[in-house]
Scaffold this motif. Structure first.
Motif, PDB file in Angstrom:
ATOM      1  N   ALA A 189      32.654  37.621  38.423  1.00  0.00           N
ATOM      2  CA  ALA A 189      33.741  37.568  37.445  1.00  0.00           C
ATOM      3  C   ALA A 189      33.200  37.451  36.018  1.00  0.00           C
ATOM      4  O   ALA A 189      33.706  38.092  35.088  1.00  0.00           O
ATOM      5  CB  ALA A 189      34.653  36.382  37.754  1.00  0.00           C
ATOM      6  N   THR A 195      31.806  40.701  34.889  1.00  0.00           N
ATOM      7  CA  THR A 195      32.866  41.670  34.617  1.00  0.00           C
ATOM      8  C   THR A 195      33.419  41.511  33.212  1.00  0.00           C
ATOM      9  O   THR A 195      33.795  42.496  32.566  1.00  0.00           O
ATOM     10  CB  THR A 195      34.013  41.522  35.648  1.00  0.00           C
ATOM     11  OG1 THR A 195      33.468  41.556  36.965  1.00  0.00           O
ATOM     12  CG2 THR A 195      35.008  42.655  35.510  1.00  0.00           C
ATOM     13  N   SER A 250      38.449  40.194  40.426  1.00  0.00           N
ATOM     14  CA  SER A 250      37.323  39.264  40.601  1.00  0.00           C
ATOM     15  C   SER A 250      37.711  37.829  40.278  1.00  0.00           C
ATOM     16  O   SER A 250      37.317  36.886  40.989  1.00  0.00           O
ATOM     17  CB  SER A 250      36.122  39.697  39.737  1.00  0.00           C
ATOM     18  OG  SER A 250      36.473  39.743  38.375  1.00  0.00           O
ATOM     19  N   TRP A 251      38.531  37.624  39.218  1.00  0.00           N
ATOM     20  CA  TRP A 251      38.943  36.256  38.881  1.00  0.00           C
ATOM     21  C   TRP A 251      39.956  35.711  39.890  1.00  0.00           C
ATOM     22  O   TRP A 251      40.001  34.501  40.144  1.00  0.00           O
ATOM     23  CB  TRP A 251      39.500  36.191  37.462  1.00  0.00           C
ATOM     24  CG  TRP A 251      38.397  36.103  36.451  1.00  0.00           C
ATOM     25  CD1 TRP A 251      37.918  37.102  35.663  1.00  0.00           C
ATOM     26  CD2 TRP A 251      37.596  34.947  36.161  1.00  0.00           C
ATOM     27  NE1 TRP A 251      36.873  36.661  34.891  1.00  0.00           N
ATOM     28  CE2 TRP A 251      36.650  35.339  35.166  1.00  0.00           C
ATOM     29  CE3 TRP A 251      37.577  33.633  36.625  1.00  0.00           C
ATOM     30  CZ2 TRP A 251      35.706  34.459  34.648  1.00  0.00           C
ATOM     31  CZ3 TRP A 251      36.627  32.760  36.110  1.00  0.00           C
ATOM     32  CH2 TRP A 251      35.714  33.167  35.138  1.00  0.00           C
ATOM     33  N   ASN A 310      31.172  34.899  43.708  1.00  0.00           N
ATOM     34  CA  ASN A 310      32.414  35.417  43.150  1.00  0.00           C
ATOM     35  C   ASN A 310      32.552  35.064  41.669  1.00  0.00           C
ATOM     36  O   ASN A 310      32.995  35.886  40.859  1.00  0.00           O
ATOM     37  CB  ASN A 310      33.621  34.858  43.917  1.00  0.00           C
ATOM     38  CG  ASN A 310      33.710  35.388  45.323  1.00  0.00           C
ATOM     39  OD1 ASN A 310      33.705  36.589  45.549  1.00  0.00           O
ATOM     40  ND2 ASN A 310      33.774  34.490  46.297  1.00  0.00           N
TER      41      ASN A 310
END
Length: 290
Positions: free
Chosen positions: A185, A188, A44-45, A181
């Motif tokens: 992140a 998460t 994700s990052w 996005n």
């Protein structure tokens, strides 16, 4: 575009359940969740830096941060319950209960997000709810310990559904003020912290060295598919209504059931098959005006 992303999310999520089930066979479910989340975090990052949205973190409001954290906590709780349920029971028994979060999500979207409940949505909810009920089958055995495991798997799956519904609502509010996005992140990070706190609380971290290569492979692969599902799901949520996107995402059950039959040799009864048909019909009915 949000419809396309929602369907992609469903595809990735369906594959995730199978990969995770295989990866969970010799690993504590909470430890497996924590390890998978590392993969999701990196994925994700990476996407955040690819799209160049990292600088937007300083512009996120306190309200958005709060709802992203709440969404992350709900996601973490849902994951921990879902993968514990997968470890205890069959995929095609657990997945339908988890997907019943669709109906709850639509109700919560009406109450908290003001999304209208039309006649089409009501019909869709009835079909999805009925289909889910038909697919819930408690396996009967002559072994009392096996019966307890099956019963526990149903309870964990139900808790997973409740937390998943809350995830959609919190996520919808939190994602409105941030690039999707980046929002994914941040969430998460919360899930990762939550999962590892539980692992250390249970003192399961020492079991990492006992994980075999096959389990590692499938846990890592399930992490990638989870990351793909999340990025698509929250990208869709940013542009479209939660009451439509959540049901589409739950179509992952079709992919899950198909792969569980092909790979895990788990068969559907006639009753469960017609339940699956109703779930799909109810979900697709929600798209009529789109």
């Amino acid at each position: 575009m949000w419809l396309v992303l929602a369907f992609l999310s469903a595809g990735f999520a369906g594959i995730t359940a199978i990969l995770a089930k295989i990866g969970l066979r010799n690993v504590n479910s909470n430890l497996a969740t924590a390890l998978r989340t590392i993969v999701v975090l990196l994925f994700s990052w990476l996407m955040v830096f690819i799209v160049g949205s990292a600088s937007g973190i300083k512009e996120i409001s306190a309200k958005t941060f709060i709802f992203l954290i709440l969404s992350g906590l709900a996601t973490g709780a849902s994951w921990l319950c879902y993968f514990r349920a997968l470890q205890l029971g069959d995929v095609n028994k657990v997945a339908p209960i988890d997907k019943s979060s669709t109906v709850l999500t639509m109700i919560l979207a009406l109450i908290f997000l003001g999304e209208k409940l039309t006649a089409v949505k009501i019909i869709g909810m009835i079909l999805i709810g009925t289909g889910t009920f038909l697919m819930i089958e408690k396996k009967k055995t002559d072994n009392s310990s096996a019966d307890k495991k099956n019963g526990a798997s149903l309870i964990y799956a139900l808790l997973s559904a409740v937390f998943a519904a809350l995830t959609s609502i919190f996520g919808k509010v939190g994602i409105e003020g941030v690039e999707s996005n980046l929002g994914t992140a941040i969430r998460t990070v919360v899930v990762l912290l939550m999962a590892w706190i539980l692992v250390f609380a249970e003192k399961k971290q020492g079991e990492i060295k006992n994980i075999d290569k096959k389990s590692w492979l499938f846990l890592v692969l399930s992490g990638f598919t989870t990351g793909g599902s999340w990025l698509c799901y929250y990208g869709a949520l940013k542009e479209g209504p939660a009451s439509i996107i959540a049901p589409i995402d739950k179509l992952s059950i079709v992919v899950t059931v198909a792969f569980s039959y092909i790979i895990l040799k788990e068969k559907l009864s006639k009753k469960a098959f017609w339940g699956l048909v109703l779930i799909v019909a109810g979900t697709l009915s929600l798209l009529i005006k789109y």
